[in-house]
Write an enzyme that holds these catalytic residues in place. Structure first.
Site, PDB file in Angstrom:
ATOM      1  N   ASP A   1       0.814  -1.213   0.000  1.00  0.00           N
ATOM      2  CA  ASP A   1       0.000   0.000   0.000  1.00  0.00           C
ATOM      3  C   ASP A   1       0.847   1.263   0.000  1.00  0.00           C
ATOM      4  O   ASP A   1       0.317   2.365  -0.126  1.00  0.00           O
ATOM      5  CB  ASP A   1      -0.947   0.002   1.210  1.00  0.00           C
TER       6      ASP A   1
ATOM      7  N   ASP B   1     -10.477  -7.232  10.989  1.00  0.00           N
ATOM      8  CA  ASP B   1     -10.487  -8.647  11.327  1.00  0.00           C
ATOM      9  C   ASP B   1     -11.696  -9.003  12.184  1.00  0.00           C
ATOM     10  O   ASP B   1     -12.438  -9.933  11.871  1.00  0.00           O
ATOM     11  CB  ASP B   1      -9.178  -9.033  12.026  1.00  0.00           C
TER      12      ASP B   1
END
Length: 757
Positions: free
Chosen positions: A136, A461
């Site tokens: 990223d 998550d």
């Protein structure tokens, strides 16, 4: 494909742990907490506002203990038997492995490279594996490091498999002392591999300091004029395994990807990167299972993939309902025992309900589940039901859910129908993969909403995990010895605070979004105790009661008022404190840790609760008011370094070794203001007792302060001992004057208020 013969032993077994003694202790502590609350209520009118505040704080602590007891009530874990896999399964499924990274400065490329190398070398057919690295940060250095690592992998992977190495991350393996007969084949291979690894390290280190050393390769042209938050999609096939037979000398696919980013488009941080990984891998290899590993968590168990496959490939009704297999997040740093112990007990506790929570790393996912499939849409044999086939595979449904890429839709259909994925040439899929990496590709689709990793929280998550369990899926927890994955944590100080703040903010965000476990009350598929477990790990809001309770003893000493019951009722408080200390100490010692480790852990959680968690609450309040947007803060990662010797064989040096190991580093950040303030206030209260700074009278019938309040102040100072040392230390281990000045002003104001109120 698995052999369904029932005469063969199972590939795994579920192990349940029941300790009636521990349950009795949990309930006893809970009973003592309720007794203390009852005593507060009965004598509230005699003790005024102080007991009301204490009652509210202790009510919060009691609620947290109740949640914890409910979560840990029936611990369990899964024990796989990977040795049985070969006789049960004659064609192992493919696995796509994801390694996300975001910042080459805070996440050094050599650390990313070691994680990748450890995954490439696992005991699994190389032609069944593919490793995708998501960058990223769009860093040419990361790509260069990965390209150089692919060359070393051709030496490292065969070396690991030839000698069946236990540790397959080079930096950890070469930290161990060399032990072999001089002149032996292993000795020669070891020395050669060591030299090549040192060359790799030097190349990466030199390129880090001088970008000209990255080379003038045409492949690097894609990185020209790029910025971390403003660049086009870049996809590079670093290495393609064209052997296709899976022998020990083969290296799995290695693919570098960096999704398009533009300043005016939301990119959803790690969750967005994971969804791009899912799409690109779906187009290139489309493995039925996906493993995501943080860039600082290397594979420490060579059979980790085979262990996970034991769960997925067991032919049973439970297998069809297992959405993901989670391995515990463990660390090689000595300063992370505090995390390991909690996750050991809480992890097994949650595993005994509906299954463990996805912790963001070391997790094997079923691709079909991540594509939004529910257990109700499957037949007993795992194939799609007729109704699901009509609804899910309709052209309109696929395009609205997964986007307008025809190639993407085709790969989704193949994944949902469990069609075998043929060996494709990876470079043929690059154009389609770049299309699904555009900033606006997810617009008007279900990505991040019901498909893939879910958005709307920095804890993607946990958010995704709740979404999966709410659809009726279960998950499995495997805690092998040695640990399957090992990583590093920030060594302490500011970086540790930043990481804890991000985790806490994300977990609190989950309470207020569409996946909230509170809303799960209306979802029968999310079991009640599973909701309790999610609440238990999201209860960072207790930081405010923690802060207040750390200040109450000092206030009562200065105000000359009672915080704790007197006489026989004081025994409730003493017994409660004693049982809690012995219970938590027993938990640590059962895992082989020392009393000192237990003390450090207790100190760590008090500091974190009154600093990082406190700031996370402010983050949430500002977000809910629309005054601020939370930013994903990447914590700085570190790793042990070696002392290079001329021969390449010699002792190694860890960067955290030395007399300052374990010390807390301070700076002028506001993270250190609450802890400094708490220490100064409690020290002032203790000094005030001896110099007669207390109020000479009190206005309520509960009596004045005494030994109990003084002992509580001493206990608070002990728990914040790193700050006490910081008051007298110098340099980066001392508290800066700016922080001391602010904390001192607040402490003086608190003392004046307490004495004069």
């Amino acid at each position: 494909m698995a052999d369904s013969s029932c005469s063969l032993p199972p590939l795994y077994e579920n192990i349940s742990y029941k300790s009636y003694i521990l349950r009795a202790v949990d309930l006893t502590i809970l009973g003592l907490l309720f007794s203390l609350l009852l005593h507060r209520i009965l004598y509230m009118s005699q003790n005024g506002i102080i007991w009301l505040v204490a009652f509210l704080c202790e009510s919060c602590f009691s609620f947290v203990w109740l949640l914890s007891t409910c979560t840990k009530w029936s611990p369990a874990e899964t024990k796989p038997y990977p040795d049985r896999l070969d006789e049960r399964v004659y064609d192992l499924p493919s696995v796509d492995m994801f390694v996300p990274t975001a910042d080459p400065v805070r996440e050094p490329p050599i650390m990313v490279v070691n994680t990748v190398l450890s995954l490439l070398a696992v005991n699994y057919p190389a032609n069944k594996l593919a490793c995708y690295v998501s960058d990223d940060g769009c860093s040419p250095l990361t790509y260069f490091s990965l390209k150089e690592a692919s060359k070393f992998a051709k030496i490292w992977v065969p070396f690991c498999k030839k000698y069946n190495l236990k540790v397959r991350a080079p930096f950890r393996y070469f930290l161990n002392p060399f032990a072999a007969t001089e002149g032996s084949e292993f000795s020669r291979d070891w020395e050669m591999t060591k030299r090549e690894y040192e060359k790799l390290c030097r190349k990466v280190e030199d390129a880090t300091g001088d970008s000209h050393l990255l080379g003038t390769d045409n492949e690097l042209e894609a990185f020209s004029n790029t910025k971390p938050n403003d660049h086009s999609t870049i996809i590079k096939v670093v290495w393609e395994n064209k052997g296709g037979v899976g022998d020990e000398k083969e290296v799995p696919h290695i693919v570098y990807i960096s999704r398009e980013k533009r300043p005016n488009y939301l990119h959803h941080y790690k969750a967005g990167a994971m969804n791009f990984l899912a799409r690109v891998s779906g187009l290139m290899t489309n493995a039925p299972y996906m493993l995501n590993v943080d860039c600082d968590m290397y594979a420490n168990e060579a059979d980790v993939v085979r262990q996970a496959m034991c769960i997925f490939l067991q032919k049973s009704q439970n297998q069809n309902h297992c959405a993901f297999v989670q391995f515990p997040q463990e660390f090689y740093d000595s300063n992370t025992i505090k995390l390991t112990v909690i996750k050991s007990y809480m992890g097994r506790g949650i595993a005994g309900i509906q299954g463990p929570i996805n912790v963001g790393s070391g997790c094997f996912h079923s691709r079909r589940v991540m594509y939004g499939l529910s257990p109700d849409e499957l037949e007993d044999n795992g194939s799609l039901s007729s109704v699901a086939t009509r609804e899910l595979l309709a052209e309109d449904s696929l395009s609205s859910g997964f986007g307008n890429s025809k190639e993407m839709v085709t790969s989704v259909v193949e994944a949902l129908q469990r069609k075998p994925n043929p060996q494709n040439i990876l470079t043929n899929s690059i154009e389609a993969a770049q299309e699904v990496g555009h900033c606006d590709y997810e617009s008007q689709t279900s990505w991040g909403k019901t498909i893939g990793w879910l958005y709307d929280s920095m804890s993607e998550d946990m958010n995704t995990s709740i979404g999966i369990h709410s659809r009726g899926w279960t998950s499995s927890y495997i805690a092998p010895d040695p640990p399957a994955f090992l990583g590093s944590m920030p060594p302490g100080g500011l970086e540790a605070m930043i990481q804890q703040r991000r985790w806490a903010t994300g977990s609190i965000e989950v309470l207020f979004n569409k996946q909230s476990p509170l809303l799960g009350l209306f979802c029968r598929k999310l079991r009640f105790r599973q909701r309790v477990a999610y609440l238990c790990v999201s209860i960072c809001v207790r930081s405010i009661p923690e802060l207040i309770y750390c200040l109450l003893p000092a206030y009562c000493l200065l105000h000359n008022s009672a915080l704790f019951p007197k006489g026989l009722c004081l025994g409730i408080t003493m017994l409660l404190a004693g049982m809690h200390c012995l219970y938590t100490l027993w938990e640590f010692m059962c895992l082989g840790h020392s009393i000192q480790s237990w003390y450090v852990s207790q100190s760590f959680w008090r500091i974190v609760a009154t600093s990082s968690w406190l700031f996370s609450i402010f983050d949430i309040i500002l977000k809910l008011l629309g005054l601020s947007k939370n930013v994903f803060l990447v914590s700085k990662k570190t790793m042990p370094v070696e002392t290079m010797s001329g021969s390449g064989i010699g002792p190694s040096q860890r960067e955290d070794d030395g007399p300052n190991s374990g010390k807390t580093e301070f700076d002028g950040s506001l993270y250190f203001l609450p802890g400094t303030f708490i220490v100064l206030v409690n020290l002032a209260a203790l000094v005030g007792v001896f110099v007669g700074l207390q109020r000479s009278s009190y206005s309520h019938g509960g009596g004045g302060s005494g030994l109990g309040e003084a002992c509580a102040c001493i206990l608070v100072v002990m728990l914040f001992f790193p700050f006490l040392k910081g008051l007298f230390a110098k340099g980066k281990y001392g508290i800066p004057l700016s922080t001391l000045s602010k904390a001192g002003f607040l402490a003086v104001s608190f003392v004046v208020f307490s004495v004069g109120n």
